[in-house]
Enzyme design. Sequence first.
Site: not given
Length: 219
Positions: A10-12, A18, A46, A115-116, A146, A170-171
């Site tokens: 995942d990114l953020d 971010t 998130k 990522s979303a 997601k 994933e966060d």
Amino acid sequence: MSNSKGVIFDLDGVIVDTAKFHFLAWRKLANDLGFDITETQNEELKGVSRVKSLEIILGWGGVTLTEDEFMEQMAMKNDNYLSYISGMTKSDILPGVSEIIDFLKENDIPIALGSASKNARNILEKVGLYQSFDAIVDGNDVSKAKPNPEVFLIAADQLNVDPENCVVFEDSVAGIQAANLAKMTSIGIGEEAVLNEADHVYTDFTEIEIDFIKKLVTK
Ligand code: B16
Ligand code: MG
């Protein structure tokens, strides 16, 4: 499909922090509309798409907007968000992330972004990681957000790896649910109490031993 392993990030909140900038931008939007949002409420945003996030926030504030006003608020939120992230560089990659990416690349384990965010490619360019990924799937490539597993299933497909042979970092609660629905190994980055549906949870990447990653990607 091959039986080799793949890793999806995942990114953020996983590669870069971010999430705090999304929160600041959403909070400004809420304040401008006459109410406030808390960091606890932000947990629910998130991994959630921009449109869905605004719908949820308006619900919290009991605010109804016309379609034009809705689009305008979304654009303003994104402009603010983009101004917050404009100065991001390589130094914004979260601790321990680069070491794990380097290990995976050295061992020919393909990696994807799942990522979303519609700003994902822009952020990866800024932090110098764009070229490191074998596949990038973001908010521009999916029709289902997601916790729907679509983003991770497309990523696995692009890596040519069976979903059950993929590991996801994933966060978000929604992202962990998406990884679980895709039958992937889910690794939560954050608080155990929040991410209790994950197969494993770590506070951050510096807590993860390379041996653990080695086992996951070789077994
Ligand atoms: P954007 P991730 C998600 O990214 C964020 O967690 C979420 O807070 C945000 O609303 C969503 O991206 C959409 O982002 O407005 O940039 O398109 O965690 O899935 O990498
Ligand atoms: Mg995230």
